[in-house]
Every structure is written in structure tokens, then in C-alpha cells.
Scaffold this motif. Structure first.
Motif, PDB file in Angstrom:
ATOM      1  N   ASP A 258       0.836  -1.214   0.000  1.00  0.00           N
ATOM      2  CA  ASP A 258       0.000   0.000   0.000  1.00  0.00           C
ATOM      3  C   ASP A 258       0.866   1.257   0.000  1.00  0.00           C
ATOM      4  O   ASP A 258       0.527   2.261  -0.632  1.00  0.00           O
ATOM      5  CB  ASP A 258      -0.953   0.001   1.204  1.00  0.00           C
ATOM      6  CG  ASP A 258      -2.016  -1.087   1.068  1.00  0.00           C
ATOM      7  OD1 ASP A 258      -2.203  -1.586  -0.063  1.00  0.00           O
ATOM      8  OD2 ASP A 258      -2.628  -1.450   2.075  1.00  0.00           O
ATOM      9  N   LYS A 273      -6.502  10.070  -6.017  1.00  0.00           N
ATOM     10  CA  LYS A 273      -6.234   8.828  -5.291  1.00  0.00           C
ATOM     11  C   LYS A 273      -5.878   9.126  -3.845  1.00  0.00           C
ATOM     12  O   LYS A 273      -6.339   8.466  -2.910  1.00  0.00           O
ATOM     13  CB  LYS A 273      -5.067   8.065  -5.938  1.00  0.00           C
ATOM     14  CG  LYS A 273      -5.506   7.061  -6.955  1.00  0.00           C
ATOM     15  CD  LYS A 273      -4.386   6.119  -7.313  1.00  0.00           C
ATOM     16  CE  LYS A 273      -4.822   5.293  -8.515  1.00  0.00           C
ATOM     17  NZ  LYS A 273      -3.697   4.699  -9.225  1.00  0.00           N
ATOM     18  N   GLN A 275      -6.574  11.842  -2.113  1.00  0.00           N
ATOM     19  CA  GLN A 275      -7.710  12.410  -1.388  1.00  0.00           C
ATOM     20  C   GLN A 275      -8.748  11.334  -1.024  1.00  0.00           C
ATOM     21  O   GLN A 275      -9.299  11.346   0.075  1.00  0.00           O
ATOM     22  CB  GLN A 275      -8.358  13.514  -2.222  1.00  0.00           C
ATOM     23  CG  GLN A 275      -9.341  14.335  -1.407  1.00  0.00           C
ATOM     24  CD  GLN A 275      -9.902  15.503  -2.197  1.00  0.00           C
ATOM     25  OE1 GLN A 275      -9.294  15.958  -3.165  1.00  0.00           O
ATOM     26  NE2 GLN A 275     -11.057  15.974  -1.791  1.00  0.00           N
ATOM     27  N   ASP A 276      -8.968  10.403  -1.947  1.00  0.00           N
ATOM     28  CA  ASP A 276      -9.916   9.308  -1.674  1.00  0.00           C
ATOM     29  C   ASP A 276      -9.492   8.525  -0.441  1.00  0.00           C
ATOM     30  O   ASP A 276     -10.295   8.242   0.442  1.00  0.00           O
ATOM     31  CB  ASP A 276      -9.973   8.329  -2.863  1.00  0.00           C
ATOM     32  CG  ASP A 276     -10.873   8.858  -3.958  1.00  0.00           C
ATOM     33  OD1 ASP A 276     -11.512   9.900  -3.722  1.00  0.00           O
ATOM     34  OD2 ASP A 276     -10.912   8.228  -5.040  1.00  0.00           O
ATOM     35  N   LEU A 277      -8.211   8.163  -0.400  1.00  0.00           N
ATOM     36  CA  LEU A 277      -7.711   7.391   0.735  1.00  0.00           C
ATOM     37  C   LEU A 277      -7.838   8.195   2.031  1.00  0.00           C
ATOM     38  O   LEU A 277      -8.341   7.698   3.042  1.00  0.00           O
ATOM     39  CB  LEU A 277      -6.240   6.981   0.527  1.00  0.00           C
ATOM     40  CG  LEU A 277      -5.628   6.285   1.748  1.00  0.00           C
ATOM     41  CD1 LEU A 277      -6.271   4.921   1.991  1.00  0.00           C
ATOM     42  CD2 LEU A 277      -4.116   6.112   1.604  1.00  0.00           C
ATOM     43  N   THR A 279      -9.819  10.491   2.777  1.00  0.00           N
ATOM     44  CA  THR A 279     -11.220  10.658   3.164  1.00  0.00           C
ATOM     45  C   THR A 279     -11.724   9.396   3.862  1.00  0.00           C
ATOM     46  O   THR A 279     -12.393   9.454   4.885  1.00  0.00           O
ATOM     47  CB  THR A 279     -12.087  10.956   1.913  1.00  0.00           C
ATOM     48  OG1 THR A 279     -11.497  12.074   1.244  1.00  0.00           O
ATOM     49  CG2 THR A 279     -13.523  11.295   2.282  1.00  0.00           C
ATOM     50  N   ARG A 280     -11.326   8.239   3.304  1.00  0.00           N
ATOM     51  CA  ARG A 280     -11.748   6.968   3.916  1.00  0.00           C
ATOM     52  C   ARG A 280     -11.144   6.813   5.308  1.00  0.00           C
ATOM     53  O   ARG A 280     -11.799   6.354   6.243  1.00  0.00           O
ATOM     54  CB  ARG A 280     -11.316   5.785   3.045  1.00  0.00           C
ATOM     55  CG  ARG A 280     -12.281   5.500   1.913  1.00  0.00           C
ATOM     56  CD  ARG A 280     -12.025   4.152   1.293  1.00  0.00           C
ATOM     57  NE  ARG A 280     -10.810   4.133   0.483  1.00  0.00           N
ATOM     58  CZ  ARG A 280      -9.853   3.220   0.570  1.00  0.00           C
ATOM     59  NH1 ARG A 280      -9.940   2.246   1.443  1.00  0.00           N
ATOM     60  NH2 ARG A 280      -8.791   3.273  -0.223  1.00  0.00           N
ATOM     61  N   THR A 281      -9.885   7.191   5.474  1.00  0.00           N
ATOM     62  CA  THR A 281      -9.223   6.991   6.763  1.00  0.00           C
ATOM     63  C   THR A 281      -9.811   7.912   7.827  1.00  0.00           C
ATOM     64  O   THR A 281      -9.867   7.549   8.997  1.00  0.00           O
ATOM     65  CB  THR A 281      -7.695   7.215   6.649  1.00  0.00           C
ATOM     66  OG1 THR A 281      -7.474   8.519   6.094  1.00  0.00           O
ATOM     67  CG2 THR A 281      -7.043   6.182   5.771  1.00  0.00           C
ATOM     68  N   ARG A 282     -10.287   9.063   7.405  1.00  0.00           N
ATOM     69  CA  ARG A 282     -10.910   9.981   8.350  1.00  0.00           C
ATOM     70  C   ARG A 282     -12.170   9.348   8.963  1.00  0.00           C
ATOM     71  O   ARG A 282     -12.465   9.526  10.131  1.00  0.00           O
ATOM     72  CB  ARG A 282     -11.288  11.256   7.600  1.00  0.00           C
ATOM     73  CG  ARG A 282     -11.513  12.414   8.480  1.00  0.00           C
ATOM     74  CD  ARG A 282     -11.757  13.653   7.678  1.00  0.00           C
ATOM     75  NE  ARG A 282     -11.125  14.769   8.308  1.00  0.00           N
ATOM     76  CZ  ARG A 282     -11.355  16.032   7.993  1.00  0.00           C
ATOM     77  NH1 ARG A 282     -12.170  16.311   7.004  1.00  0.00           N
ATOM     78  NH2 ARG A 282     -10.763  16.990   8.627  1.00  0.00           N
ATOM     79  N   GLU A 283     -12.857   8.566   8.130  1.00  0.00           N
ATOM     80  CA  GLU A 283     -14.065   7.872   8.605  1.00  0.00           C
ATOM     81  C   GLU A 283     -13.726   6.873   9.708  1.00  0.00           C
ATOM     82  O   GLU A 283     -14.485   6.676  10.644  1.00  0.00           O
ATOM     83  CB  GLU A 283     -14.734   7.125   7.443  1.00  0.00           C
ATOM     84  CG  GLU A 283     -15.430   8.039   6.456  1.00  0.00           C
ATOM     85  CD  GLU A 283     -16.494   8.898   7.138  1.00  0.00           C
ATOM     86  OE1 GLU A 283     -17.294   8.343   7.908  1.00  0.00           O
ATOM     87  OE2 GLU A 283     -16.506  10.126   6.908  1.00  0.00           O
ATOM     88  N   ILE A 284     -12.570   6.211   9.566  1.00  0.00           N
ATOM     89  CA  ILE A 284     -12.147   5.220  10.566  1.00  0.00           C
ATOM     90  C   ILE A 284     -11.993   5.906  11.916  1.00  0.00           C
ATOM     91  O   ILE A 284     -12.447   5.417  12.949  1.00  0.00           O
ATOM     92  CB  ILE A 284     -10.798   4.566  10.161  1.00  0.00           C
ATOM     93  CG1 ILE A 284     -10.975   3.749   8.882  1.00  0.00           C
ATOM     94  CG2 ILE A 284     -10.208   3.731  11.288  1.00  0.00           C
ATOM     95  CD1 ILE A 284     -11.483   2.346   9.074  1.00  0.00           C
TER      96      ILE A 284
END
Ligand code: NAP
Length: 294
Positions: A258, A273, A275-277, A279-284
Motif C-alpha cells: 500500500d 487517489k 484524497q480518496d484514501l 477521506t476513507r481513513t478519516r471515517e475510521i
């Protein structure tokens, strides 16, 4: 104050986790007597001075004799020798439990030494700090945290229930898990983050002269948070990596892949790419806060 769940609890290794457990057990009146065995004479003396145990014999046999619960709280690498030394002195029907951060290896190291009629109920409180020793402990450490129990197949259900009751009474949530699954889950949630923190801080300390000075000065930019994790007990963490080799190496392999993908995204200017990642990690992070584990 509850009624004693155990007559005599022996805590083997009274550092951060062992002393927190001793304090919590005493605060809730969960044991008639709490004794400790620790390899270090200075630590035994400190535990007595702090008033967190009733006795701290220098002899492991004397410490475990008559205990209906022996809780191993040493670094994982010490378990095999300790189990061998305590085995002949264990009271019939005693429960042997622990708090070690890896579970398959401790079952491998401890169970061959235990006589028939002794119940092994391995456990792992997912709670801690970067500090070590009996003075670092506190009774509230386990409140609102998970304690994972990994009894081998065929373990006496009543013994598992009793250990689970202890953890719940001192404020933890409990979950029973397969030891191999535990080691995989913890490899990604705990072991790999520690390895990454040790690496980043190690890399920074290898920097030359002025750059190295600036790392400390401007550490609030993110580095500081890694230094807290990288200040964790060196012996404990050495033993974790030596005893959860397979799961850590597997997670490290995935992480490396990764990281390489991110390296490529940066090189080719693939902002979407990245920004997508992120954004997802912020959700975690939000999920952890919602689960009250922040
Ligand atoms: P710690 O503060 O260093 O305490 C460990 C104690 O065990 C020390 O007093 C040490 O004495 C003693 N010890 C070492 N070898 C021994 C032996 N053969 N017999 C008796 N005593 C011995 O460590 P800790 O943070 O409490 O960690 C203890 C265990 O909890 C580890 O297995 C770890 O994986 C697990 N755990 C830790 C955390 C955490 O965040 N720290 C969280 C969950 C689980 P010396 O100092 O003289 O070596």
C-alpha cells in the motif's frame, strides 16, 4: 465493593499492567489476598511500599502456593521459564491466566508445563500506556476497554466465566476469540502501528546534525504522536515481535504494498487517489470516536 471472586490472587510481574490489575482487584474487593512474584527485588519492594499487594515473596513457589488465580503479567518472552518454575507449586484446580499481547505463543509456551486440573484462560486487555513499572499503574486503566479471552478448545467454561467476571467487574468489556484470530487482529491494530512508530523515530534519529535538531523543535507537526508510541517498553515490544512473527510479517507485506502504491500516486501527481484514501481513513477515526475507544 464486590464479594471476593478469588481467595488468593498471585500476580506474576507487577509492572504497568500487573500493578494496575492489583489496584483494580483491591479497589473492588475481588480477592481475599493479593500477592506478587516479580523477578526484580526492587520492583517487589516498590509494590509493597505502594501498598498494592499483601505480600511479595522472592520465591515463585511460595507466591503461587494456595492461589486460586495466577495472573501472568511479565513480558511474553519470560512465560515458558516462569510456567515451568511455578507448575509444581500450583494449587489443584487453580486458574492460570495472563495479559500478554500475543496469544498463540503463550499457549504454546505455558500449557505444556501445567499439570492436569489447572485451567489455562489466556487473556489480553487492550489497554495500556507507554509507561512501565509498578508506579505507572492505576486502577482505572481497564475501564471501558476490551479484554479478549482466548481459551484453548476444551477449557473449563466455569474458569473462563470467572476470569471474564473479573475483567467485567473492573470495568472492561470481554470477548472470547480464537487465539490465531486475536494475533492477526492485533498485528494490524497494535503491533504494526508500533513497528511504524519505532521506524519513523529511528529514521529521524539517524538524520544528521541540524535536521535532527529541527525534528524535535517542530515535532508538533505529527512526529510527536509517533514518539509517544515509540517510547513504549523495549523488552515488551521485542517479545511481541518475536512471538507474533507470522501475522506481523503478513500485515507488514500488505502495508509495504500500500505504501508503494501511495509512493506511485505522489510521483504521478494522482491527487484524487490520495484524497480518496485520506477521506476513507478519516471515517475510521470517526468510527473509533463513536465506539468510545478514542
Ligand atoms: P512492565 O511494566 O515492564 O512490567 C513487567 C514486569 O515483569 C517487570 O517488573 C519485570 O521486571 C517483570 N518480569 C520480567 N521477567 C520476569 C520473570 N521471569 N518473572 C517475574 N517477573 C518478571 O510491562 P507491562 O507493560 O506491564 O507488560 C506486561 C505484559 O502485559 C506483557 O506481556 C505485555 O505484552 C502485556 N500488555 C502490555 C500493555 C502495555 O500497553 N504496556 C498492554 C496490554 C498488554 P524487570 O523490570 O526487572 O524486568
Amino acid at each position: 465493593m464486590g464479594s471476593p471472586l478469588f481467595q488468593r490472587v498471585c500476580i506474576a510481574g507487577i509492572g504497568l499492567i500487573g500493578s494496575s490489575l492489583a489496584r483494580a482487584i483491591r479497589a473492588r474487593g475481588l480477592a481475599g489476598t493479593v500477592v506478587t512474584y516479580d523477578a526484580s527485588p526492587a520492583v517487589r519492594a516498590k509494590a509493597l511500599e505502594l501498598g498494592i499487594v499483601d505480600d511479595a515473596p522472592a520465591d515463585v513457589g511460595q507466591a503461587v502456593a494456595g492461589a486460586d488465580l495466577v495472573m501472568i503479567c511479565t513480558p511474553v518472552g519470560a512465560y515458558a521459564e516462569l510456567a515451568e518454575a511455578m507448575a509444581p507449586h500450583l494449587a489443584g484446580g487453580a486458574i492460570v491466566s495472563d495479559v500478554g499481547s500475543v496469544k498463540q505463543a503463550i499457549i504454546r509456551d505455558v500449557s505444556p508445563h501445567l499439570p492436569d486440573g489447572i485451567h489455562l484462560v489466556p487473556g489480553h486487555p487492550v489497554a495500556g500506556t507507554e509507561h512501565s513499572g509498578p508506579e505507572a499503574g492505576f486502577a482505572e486503566l481497564f475501564e471501558g476497554r476490551w479484554c479478549i479471552l482466548t481459551p484453548p478448545p476444551g477449557t473449563d467454561a466455569a474458569a473462563v466465566d470467572k476470569v471474564a467476571a473479573l475483567w467485567r467487574t473492573i470495568g472492561s468489556n470481554t470477548e472470547v476469540m480464537d487465539p490465531q484470530h486475536h494475533d492477526q487482529v492485533l498485528a494490524i491494530t497494535s503491533h504494526l502501528p508500533h513497528l511504524i512508530a519505532y521506524t519513523i523515530v529511528g529514521t529521524a534519529t539517524d538524520l544528521e546534525g541540524s535536521l535532527k535538531q529541527e525534528v524535535i523543535k517542530f515535532s508538533a507537526g505529527g512526529f510527536r504522536d509517533f514518539t509517544r508510541i515509540a517510547a513504549s517498553d523495549p523488552v515488551m515490544w521485542r517479545d511481541v515481535f518475536l512471538n507474533n512473527k507470522e501475522a506481523v510479517l503478513e500485515m507488514l507485506q500488505r502495508f509495504t504494498e500500500d505504501l508503494t502504491a501511495l509512493q506511485r500516486a505522489i510521483r504521478w501527481g494522482e491527487g484524487e487517489k490520495l484524497q480518496d484514501l485520506f477521506t476513507r481513513t478519516r471515517e475510521i477515526r470517526r468510527g473509533i470516536i463513536d465506539a468510545r475507544q478514542a
